[in-house]
Design an enzyme around this catalytic site. Structure first.
Site, short mmCIF file in Angstrom:
data_model
loop_
_atom_site.label_atom_id
_atom_site.label_comp_id
_atom_site.label_asym_id
_atom_site.label_seq_id
_atom_site.Cartn_x
_atom_site.Cartn_y
_atom_site.Cartn_z
N ASP A 158 -6.39 13.88 -25.06
CA ASP A 158 -6.37 12.47 -24.66
C ASP A 158 -5.71 11.71 -25.81
OD1 ASP A 158 -6.84 9.80 -24.23
OD2 ASP A 158 -8.95 10.02 -23.72
N ARG A 180 -1.53 -2.48 -18.63
CA ARG A 180 -2.78 -1.71 -18.63
C ARG A 180 -2.69 -0.62 -17.58
NH1 ARG A 180 -5.83 -4.40 -21.85
NH2 ARG A 180 -7.42 -2.82 -21.72
N TYR A 183 0.85 -1.19 0.00
CA TYR A 183 0.00 0.00 0.00
C TYR A 183 0.88 1.24 0.00
CZ TYR A 183 -4.99 -0.66 0.18
OH TYR A 183 -6.28 -0.88 -0.18
N LYS A 189 -1.70 0.74 -25.16
CA LYS A 189 -2.06 0.67 -26.58
C LYS A 189 -0.76 0.78 -27.39
CE LYS A 189 -6.79 2.30 -25.91
NZ LYS A 189 -6.96 3.05 -24.65
N GLU A 213 -0.53 4.75 -0.50
CA GLU A 213 -1.37 5.94 -0.75
C GLU A 213 -0.55 7.21 -0.56
OE1 GLU A 213 -4.78 5.61 1.77
OE2 GLU A 213 -5.62 3.97 0.60
N THR A 228 -3.59 6.15 -22.00
CA THR A 228 -3.42 4.82 -21.43
C THR A 228 -1.98 4.40 -21.71
OG1 THR A 228 -4.28 3.93 -23.49
CG2 THR A 228 -5.81 4.03 -21.64
N1 DSN Z 1 -11.74 0.72 -25.41
C1 DSN Z 1 -10.66 1.44 -26.05
C2 DSN Z 1 -10.62 1.21 -27.51
O1 DSN Z 1 -10.80 0.07 -27.91
O2 DSN Z 1 -10.37 2.11 -28.29
C3 DSN Z 1 -10.70 2.85 -25.73
O3 DSN Z 1 -10.61 2.99 -24.35
#
Ligand code: DSN
Length: 418
Positions: free
Chosen positions: A215, A250, A68, A244, A70, A241
């Protein structure tokens, strides 16, 4: 403290802790094996997915999951956070280096949606207006969709793509922004195949006194590699994120101009989340370290070359692509009524080809049976496929969509083997 635990119990605890999954839990071990098999024997064309390295996965599976922490590095609510502090500070400094920015970064968001909600909470009150791309045109649900907190807490307004070109129309966005007078303007998409002009978005935001939030979840790897214009310098907030095109574990990240540091940090914790996932943050640090290697830039270049080859071959086989092609890692195929997106997704999945159904701009069909599918190249480029392979991917997809399915399994297996 250890001294108070009887040594036999300690030994048992240790052996439980080090038992391999296969012995400890055959059910979960078998399921993970099946997923590994699905990933390695099929064609992964879901544009938002990638394949994290073994090093990233080792960090994510580490003992840091037990801690933990925090708070933020140096200011924690628990003892024993010295290692977590170093891990998190390393992830922060690598993230900044990766994007060549002196913005503040918070590496704790568990996902992209939390990162976005943390920004909204840092700079707005419930009821304030936000302006983003319509979900039906390639936007994201955390940009004001009515069933997401972003649409429930804030007054969400949307801009659309140009009806003629299916591209962002900056003059029209400027007009909508002047009418709506939002507190925050969002740029970024989940299904937009062209470059985004973040400098122009920044000007539009400034002209109406709005804050600007980029974003870059889908394109972060391309931005980091210098293959897509950067929002840094134009945006007040940048979120992404990490799994990707960035090819990490993730998770999410929030960058902000230094004046928003305090607000963003307290919006992430305690505003949005409790304890940060330090094992995920270690995985992020490893991925950012990988991103700083020359091989990462080469990889991102191949993602683009492969996307162009895939798009070109699909067009050659008669498929219309939204905007007639792509500048990034993804494309939207208009199935033109030959088959709907849901059927296409299912038929491809039966052949171990994984893609997702997707609305196309101005779609007249419902979201669960839309007119398109979205294809992306990041994962199979990580697997080593080149332009010729992606031309074969296009031929396979074309054959499956048109019902010519002889020999498909062998062709998929050959490509998946690399
Ligand atoms: N769910 C994602 C996508 O497939 O583009 C976006 O968060």
């Amino acid at each position: 403290m250890h001294g108070s635990i009887p040594s036999k119990a300690r030994e048992e605890g240790r052996s439980r802790a080090t038992r391999r999954l296969a012995e400890a839990d055959a059910d979960v071990w078998r399921l993970i094996g099946l997923e590994d098999d699905r990933q390695t024997t099929g064609l992964q064309l879901i544009a938002s997915e990638n394949i994290a390295s073994g090093a990233v996965r080792e960090a994510v599976g580490s003992v840091l999951t037990n801690k933990y922490a925090e708070g933020t590095p140096g200011k924690r609510y628990y003892s024993g956070c010295e290692v977590a502090d170093e891990v998190e500070a390393l992830a922060q400094s690598r993230a900044k280096q990766l994007f060549s920015t002196d913005y503040h970064v918070n590496v704790q968001p568990h996902a992209g949606t939390q990162a976005n909600l943390a920004v909204y909470q840092a700079c707005m009150k419930p009821g304030d207006r936000i302006l983003g791309l319509d979900l039906n045109q390639g936007g994201h649900l955390s940009h004001g969709f009515k069933l997401n907190q972003s649409g429930k807490l804030y007054e969400a307004h949307f801009y659309t793509l140009s009806k003629d070109t299916d591209r962002l129309d900056y003059d029209s966005i400027a007009r909508v922004a002047a009418e709506v007078k939002p507190k925050l303007i969002l740029a970024g998409a989940s299904a937009y195949p062209r470059l985004i002009d973040f400098a122009r978005f920044g000007e539009i935001a400034k002209s109406v006194g709005a804050l600007f939030h980029a974003d870059i979840a889908h394109i972060a790897g391309l931005v980091a590699a210098g293959l897509h214009p950067t929002p840094f310098g134009h945006a007040d907030f940048v979120t992404t994120t990490t799994h990707k095109t960035l090819r990490g574990p993730r998770g999410g990240l929030v960058f902000c101009k230094p004046e928003f540091q305090k607000a963003v940090d307290s919006s992430v914790f305690p505003g949005m989340q409790g304890g940060p996932l330090e094992h995920e943050i270690a995985g992020k640090a490893v991925a950012f370290g990988e991103g700083l290697q020359p091989a990462f830039k080469e990889y991102q270049g191949r993602v683009l070359t492969n996307a162009r080859a895939l798009a070109d071959e699909l067009k050659g086989r008669g498929w219309r692509l939204v905007t007639d092609g792509t500048d990034n890692h993804l494309m939207l195929v208009d199935l033109g009524g030959v088959i709907d997106g849901a059927e296409a997704q299912d038929r491809l999945a039966k052949r171990r080809i994984f893609a997702n159904k997707n609305l196309i701009p101005w779609d007249t069909r419902p979201a669960n049976k839309p007119s398109g599918i979205r294809l992306g190249t990041p994962a199979m480029t990580t697997r080593g496929l080149d332009e010729n392979d992606f031309r074969e991917v296009a031929r396979i997809v074309d054959d499956v969509l048109r019902g010519r399915e002889n020999e498909i399994d062998a062709r998929v297996a050959a490509l998946a083997r690399g």
